[in-house]
Motif scaffolding. Sequence first.
Motif, PDB file in Angstrom:
ATOM      1  N   ILE A 141     -20.544 -22.365 -36.212  1.00 49.66           N
ATOM      2  CA  ILE A 141     -19.906 -21.028 -35.936  1.00 49.66           C
ATOM      3  C   ILE A 141     -18.504 -21.108 -36.464  1.00 49.66           C
ATOM      4  CG2 ILE A 141     -20.357 -19.055 -34.425  1.00 49.66           C
ATOM      5  CD1 ILE A 141     -22.676 -20.400 -32.873  1.00 49.66           C
ATOM      6  N   GLU A 142     -18.387 -20.222 -37.093  1.00 48.63           N
ATOM      7  CA  GLU A 142     -16.917 -20.000 -37.465  1.00 48.63           C
ATOM      8  C   GLU A 142     -16.335 -18.858 -36.994  1.00 48.63           C
ATOM      9  OE1 GLU A 142     -15.860 -22.490 -39.788  1.00 48.63           O
ATOM     10  OE2 GLU A 142     -17.434 -23.917 -40.424  1.00 48.63           O
ATOM     11  N   ARG A 143     -15.483 -19.098 -35.802  1.00 52.20           N
ATOM     12  CA  ARG A 143     -14.639 -17.674 -34.949  1.00 52.20           C
ATOM     13  C   ARG A 143     -13.721 -17.240 -35.739  1.00 52.20           C
ATOM     14  NH1 ARG A 143     -16.354 -19.691 -29.393  1.00 52.20           N
ATOM     15  NH2 ARG A 143     -17.623 -21.553 -30.150  1.00 52.20           N
ATOM     16  N   LEU A 144     -12.805 -15.944 -34.864  1.00 47.65           N
ATOM     17  CA  LEU A 144     -11.824 -15.493 -35.849  1.00 47.65           C
ATOM     18  C   LEU A 144     -11.837 -14.515 -34.485  1.00 47.65           C
ATOM     19  CD1 LEU A 144      -9.885 -15.298 -37.854  1.00 47.65           C
ATOM     20  CD2 LEU A 144     -11.289 -13.608 -38.479  1.00 47.65           C
ATOM     21  N   GLY A 145     -10.918 -14.678 -33.935  1.00 45.11           N
ATOM     22  CA  GLY A 145     -10.298 -13.660 -33.078  1.00 45.11           C
ATOM     23  C   GLY A 145      -9.480 -12.476 -33.683  1.00 45.11           C
ATOM     24  N   CYS A 146      -9.565 -10.833 -33.539  1.00 46.53           N
ATOM     25  CA  CYS A 146      -8.422 -10.059 -34.297  1.00 46.53           C
ATOM     26  C   CYS A 146      -8.962  -8.919 -33.512  1.00 46.53           C
ATOM     27  CB  CYS A 146      -9.933  -9.784 -35.884  1.00 46.53           C
ATOM     28  SG  CYS A 146      -8.879  -8.849 -37.024  1.00 46.53           S
TER      29      CYS A 146
END
Length: 262
Positions: A141-146
Amino acid sequence: MSDSILIFDSGVGGLSILTEVRKALPGVHIRYLMDSEMFPYGIRADGLLAERIVSVCKAAVSSFSPSMLVLACNTASTLALSQLREALELPVVGVVPAIRVAGEHCRRTDNLCFGLLATPATVSRSYTQALIDDFASDCRIERLGCSELVDLAEQHIAGVDTRAALHGLIGNWLAQHPHMRHVVLGCTHFPLLRDELELLWPEIHWIDSGAAVARQSARVFRGIADEDNSLSCNWTGTQEPEAVKRFLSQLGPLKDAGRLLV
Protein backbone atom coordinates in the motif's frame (compact mmCIF):
# COMPACT_ATOMS: atom_id res chain seq x y z
CA MET A 1 -38.82 11.29 15.97
CA SER A 2 -39.13 12.14 12.28
CA ASP A 3 -38.57 9.77 9.36
CA SER A 4 -35.38 11.54 8.29
CA ILE A 5 -31.64 11.02 8.11
CA LEU A 6 -29.10 13.46 9.52
CA ILE A 7 -25.74 13.42 7.71
CA PHE A 8 -22.86 15.19 9.44
CA ASP A 9 -19.43 16.41 8.29
CA SER A 10 -17.08 19.30 8.96
CA GLY A 11 -17.55 20.67 5.43
CA VAL A 12 -18.72 19.55 2.00
CA GLY A 13 -17.13 16.09 2.09
CA GLY A 14 -20.24 14.39 3.41
CA LEU A 15 -22.06 15.34 0.22
CA SER A 16 -20.32 12.36 -1.41
CA ILE A 17 -21.95 10.09 1.18
CA LEU A 18 -25.28 11.91 0.96
CA THR A 19 -25.40 11.33 -2.81
CA GLU A 20 -25.09 7.57 -2.29
CA VAL A 21 -27.58 7.50 0.60
CA ARG A 22 -30.06 9.34 -1.61
CA LYS A 23 -29.74 6.57 -4.21
CA ALA A 24 -30.28 3.87 -1.59
CA LEU A 25 -33.18 5.63 0.17
CA PRO A 26 -34.76 7.92 -2.42
CA GLY A 27 -37.99 8.50 -0.49
CA VAL A 28 -36.44 9.75 2.77
CA HIS A 29 -35.90 13.33 3.88
CA ILE A 30 -32.17 13.99 4.34
CA ARG A 31 -30.73 16.81 6.44
CA TYR A 32 -27.13 17.79 5.82
CA LEU A 33 -25.19 19.40 8.68
CA MET A 34 -21.74 21.01 8.44
CA ASP A 35 -19.63 22.08 11.38
CA SER A 36 -18.21 24.87 9.26
CA GLU A 37 -17.35 26.96 12.33
CA MET A 38 -14.61 24.44 13.15
CA PHE A 39 -13.55 23.61 9.58
CA PRO A 40 -11.02 22.21 8.81
CA TYR A 41 -10.91 19.41 11.35
CA GLY A 42 -7.41 18.39 10.24
CA ILE A 43 -5.75 21.21 12.16
CA ARG A 44 -7.58 20.58 15.45
CA ALA A 45 -6.53 18.45 18.40
CA ASP A 46 -8.26 15.07 18.70
CA GLY A 47 -9.59 15.73 22.20
CA LEU A 48 -11.15 19.03 21.21
CA LEU A 49 -12.69 17.49 18.10
CA ALA A 50 -14.19 14.52 19.94
CA GLU A 51 -15.93 16.82 22.40
CA ARG A 52 -17.06 19.17 19.64
CA ILE A 53 -18.45 16.44 17.37
CA VAL A 54 -20.48 14.91 20.18
CA SER A 55 -21.80 18.33 21.21
CA VAL A 56 -22.84 19.39 17.70
CA CYS A 57 -24.45 16.07 16.82
CA LYS A 58 -26.38 15.88 20.09
CA ALA A 59 -27.65 19.42 19.56
CA ALA A 60 -28.76 18.59 16.03
CA VAL A 61 -30.50 15.38 17.06
CA SER A 62 -32.31 17.30 19.80
CA SER A 63 -33.39 20.02 17.34
CA PHE A 64 -34.37 17.86 14.35
CA SER A 65 -35.25 14.42 15.82
CA PRO A 66 -33.93 12.32 12.93
CA SER A 67 -34.39 8.56 12.67
CA MET A 68 -30.69 8.00 12.01
CA LEU A 69 -27.34 9.81 12.15
CA VAL A 70 -24.59 9.25 9.59
CA LEU A 71 -21.10 10.48 10.48
CA ALA A 72 -19.92 11.15 6.93
CA CYS A 73 -16.39 11.93 8.03
CA ASN A 74 -13.48 9.61 8.81
CA THR A 75 -12.24 11.84 11.62
CA ALA A 76 -15.64 12.10 13.25
CA SER A 77 -16.17 8.37 12.98
CA THR A 78 -12.79 7.60 14.50
CA LEU A 79 -13.08 10.03 17.39
CA ALA A 80 -16.76 10.06 18.30
CA LEU A 81 -18.69 7.10 16.82
CA SER A 82 -18.69 4.98 19.99
CA GLN A 83 -19.55 7.96 22.21
CA LEU A 84 -22.49 8.96 20.05
CA ARG A 85 -23.80 5.40 19.88
CA GLU A 86 -23.80 5.34 23.69
CA ALA A 87 -25.36 8.78 24.04
CA LEU A 88 -28.11 8.62 21.39
CA GLU A 89 -31.16 6.37 21.13
CA LEU A 90 -31.00 6.03 17.35
CA PRO A 91 -28.76 4.22 14.87
CA VAL A 92 -25.43 5.94 14.20
CA VAL A 93 -23.52 4.90 11.06
CA GLY A 94 -19.85 5.72 10.58
CA VAL A 95 -17.41 5.64 7.70
CA VAL A 96 -13.94 4.13 7.29
CA PRO A 97 -11.57 4.08 4.29
CA ALA A 98 -12.48 1.36 1.78
CA ILE A 99 -9.37 -0.74 2.50
CA ARG A 100 -11.31 -4.01 2.41
CA VAL A 101 -12.85 -3.26 -0.98
CA ALA A 102 -9.47 -2.27 -2.42
CA GLY A 103 -7.89 -5.49 -1.19
CA GLU A 104 -10.65 -7.53 -2.84
CA HIS A 105 -10.21 -5.68 -6.15
CA CYS A 106 -6.46 -6.22 -6.06
CA ARG A 107 -6.78 -9.96 -5.47
CA ARG A 108 -9.19 -10.31 -8.39
CA THR A 109 -6.74 -8.57 -10.72
CA ASP A 110 -3.59 -10.25 -9.34
CA ASN A 111 -2.06 -6.84 -8.72
CA LEU A 112 -1.47 -6.67 -4.98
CA CYS A 113 -0.68 -2.98 -4.87
CA PHE A 114 -3.02 -0.08 -4.21
CA GLY A 115 -2.82 3.51 -3.08
CA LEU A 116 -4.32 5.19 -0.05
CA LEU A 117 -5.01 8.88 -0.59
CA ALA A 118 -6.29 10.56 2.57
CA THR A 119 -5.56 13.34 5.00
CA PRO A 120 -2.25 13.07 6.89
CA ALA A 121 -4.14 12.23 10.11
CA THR A 122 -6.10 9.38 8.51
CA VAL A 123 -3.02 7.97 6.77
CA SER A 124 -1.13 7.75 10.06
CA ARG A 125 -3.88 6.76 12.48
CA SER A 126 -3.75 3.36 14.14
CA TYR A 127 -7.30 2.49 13.03
CA THR A 128 -6.16 2.77 9.38
CA GLN A 129 -3.31 0.37 10.04
CA ALA A 130 -5.75 -1.97 11.78
CA LEU A 131 -7.93 -2.02 8.65
CA ILE A 132 -4.87 -2.83 6.56
CA ASP A 133 -3.82 -5.59 8.93
CA ASP A 134 -7.31 -7.09 8.89
CA PHE A 135 -8.23 -6.79 5.21
CA ALA A 136 -5.13 -6.08 3.11
CA SER A 137 -2.12 -7.52 4.87
CA ASP A 138 -1.07 -9.27 1.65
CA CYS A 139 -1.03 -6.00 -0.34
CA ARG A 140 1.60 -3.33 -0.82
CA ILE A 141 0.00 0.00 0.00
CA GLU A 142 1.41 3.31 -1.13
CA ARG A 143 0.15 6.10 1.15
CA LEU A 144 -0.15 9.81 0.54
CA GLY A 145 -1.47 12.25 3.12
CA CYS A 146 -2.71 15.40 1.42
CA SER A 147 -4.87 17.84 3.39
CA GLU A 148 -4.83 20.30 0.47
CA LEU A 149 -7.32 18.09 -1.39
CA VAL A 150 -9.92 18.96 1.23
CA ASP A 151 -9.72 22.61 0.21
CA LEU A 152 -9.77 21.64 -3.48
CA ALA A 153 -13.01 19.72 -2.96
CA GLU A 154 -14.56 22.75 -1.27
CA GLN A 155 -13.47 24.89 -4.23
CA HIS A 156 -14.71 22.34 -6.77
CA ILE A 157 -18.21 22.38 -5.25
CA ALA A 158 -18.15 26.16 -5.70
CA GLY A 159 -17.44 25.73 -9.43
CA VAL A 160 -13.67 26.22 -9.51
CA ASP A 161 -11.64 24.21 -12.07
CA THR A 162 -9.10 22.45 -9.85
CA ARG A 163 -7.46 20.11 -12.38
CA ALA A 164 -4.11 21.92 -12.51
CA ALA A 165 -3.85 22.07 -8.72
CA LEU A 166 -4.91 18.43 -8.47
CA HIS A 167 -2.21 17.34 -10.90
CA GLY A 168 0.37 19.34 -9.00
CA LEU A 169 -0.56 17.72 -5.70
CA ILE A 170 -0.76 14.03 -6.61
CA GLY A 171 0.63 13.69 -10.16
CA ASN A 172 4.18 12.90 -9.05
CA TRP A 173 2.99 10.35 -6.50
CA LEU A 174 0.96 8.48 -9.12
CA ALA A 175 3.83 8.63 -11.60
CA GLN A 176 6.19 7.11 -9.02
CA HIS A 177 3.94 4.02 -8.76
CA PRO A 178 3.01 3.09 -12.35
CA HIS A 179 1.77 -0.39 -11.38
CA MET A 180 -0.79 1.05 -8.93
CA ARG A 181 -4.19 0.70 -10.58
CA HIS A 182 -6.46 1.13 -7.54
CA VAL A 183 -6.53 4.13 -5.21
CA VAL A 184 -8.67 4.43 -2.09
CA LEU A 185 -10.10 7.90 -1.54
CA GLY A 186 -9.82 7.83 2.23
CA CYS A 187 -11.49 11.16 2.96
CA THR A 188 -15.14 11.83 2.16
CA HIS A 189 -14.16 15.13 0.55
CA PHE A 190 -12.09 13.41 -2.12
CA PRO A 191 -14.86 11.63 -4.11
CA LEU A 192 -16.26 15.07 -4.91
CA LEU A 193 -13.21 15.41 -7.16
CA ARG A 194 -13.90 12.10 -8.93
CA ASP A 195 -14.86 13.65 -12.27
CA GLU A 196 -11.53 15.49 -12.46
CA LEU A 197 -9.57 12.51 -11.11
CA GLU A 198 -11.06 10.23 -13.77
CA LEU A 199 -10.40 12.79 -16.48
CA LEU A 200 -6.75 13.21 -15.49
CA TRP A 201 -6.03 9.53 -14.68
CA PRO A 202 -8.62 7.32 -16.44
CA GLU A 203 -6.46 4.23 -15.94
CA ILE A 204 -6.91 4.38 -12.16
CA HIS A 205 -9.86 2.74 -10.37
CA TRP A 206 -10.83 5.24 -7.67
CA ILE A 207 -12.50 3.56 -4.66
CA ASP A 208 -14.48 5.21 -1.87
CA SER A 209 -16.81 4.22 0.98
CA GLY A 210 -19.98 5.95 -0.20
CA ALA A 211 -21.86 2.92 -1.56
CA ALA A 212 -20.98 0.79 1.49
CA VAL A 213 -22.17 3.48 3.91
CA ALA A 214 -25.39 3.83 1.91
CA ARG A 215 -26.03 0.07 2.06
CA GLN A 216 -25.48 0.05 5.83
CA SER A 217 -27.74 3.09 6.21
CA ALA A 218 -30.52 1.31 4.31
CA ARG A 219 -30.13 -1.75 6.53
CA VAL A 220 -30.43 0.09 9.85
CA PHE A 221 -32.87 2.90 8.93
CA ARG A 222 -35.84 2.64 11.27
CA GLY A 223 -38.10 5.23 9.69
CA ILE A 224 -40.60 5.06 6.87
CA ALA A 225 -39.58 5.86 3.31
CA ASP A 226 -42.69 7.88 2.49
CA GLU A 227 -41.53 9.45 -0.79
CA ASP A 228 -40.38 12.67 0.88
CA ASN A 229 -37.41 13.41 -1.36
CA SER A 230 -36.74 16.85 0.08
CA LEU A 231 -33.46 17.93 1.66
CA SER A 232 -32.41 20.40 4.32
CA CYS A 233 -29.14 22.16 5.04
CA ASN A 234 -27.74 23.40 8.34
CA TRP A 235 -24.37 24.73 9.43
CA THR A 236 -22.49 26.19 12.35
CA GLY A 237 -20.73 29.53 12.04
CA THR A 238 -21.89 32.63 10.23
CA GLN A 239 -21.14 31.98 6.55
CA GLU A 240 -24.08 30.64 4.56
CA PRO A 241 -23.02 27.74 2.29
CA GLU A 242 -24.54 28.78 -1.03
CA ALA A 243 -22.60 26.20 -3.07
CA VAL A 244 -23.79 23.39 -0.83
CA LYS A 245 -27.39 24.53 -1.11
CA ARG A 246 -27.05 24.55 -4.90
CA PHE A 247 -25.60 21.03 -4.82
CA LEU A 248 -28.44 19.75 -2.65
CA SER A 249 -31.10 21.40 -4.82
CA GLN A 250 -29.88 19.25 -7.72
CA LEU A 251 -30.80 16.12 -5.75
CA GLY A 252 -34.28 17.22 -4.71
CA PRO A 253 -36.27 20.17 -3.37
CA LEU A 254 -34.51 22.11 -0.62
CA LYS A 255 -37.00 22.18 2.24
CA ASP A 256 -35.22 24.51 4.63
CA ALA A 257 -31.80 25.87 5.51
CA GLY A 258 -30.41 27.63 8.52
CA ARG A 259 -27.67 28.03 11.08
CA LEU A 260 -27.44 25.61 13.99
CA LEU A 261 -26.53 27.28 17.26
CA VAL A 262 -24.36 25.10 19.49
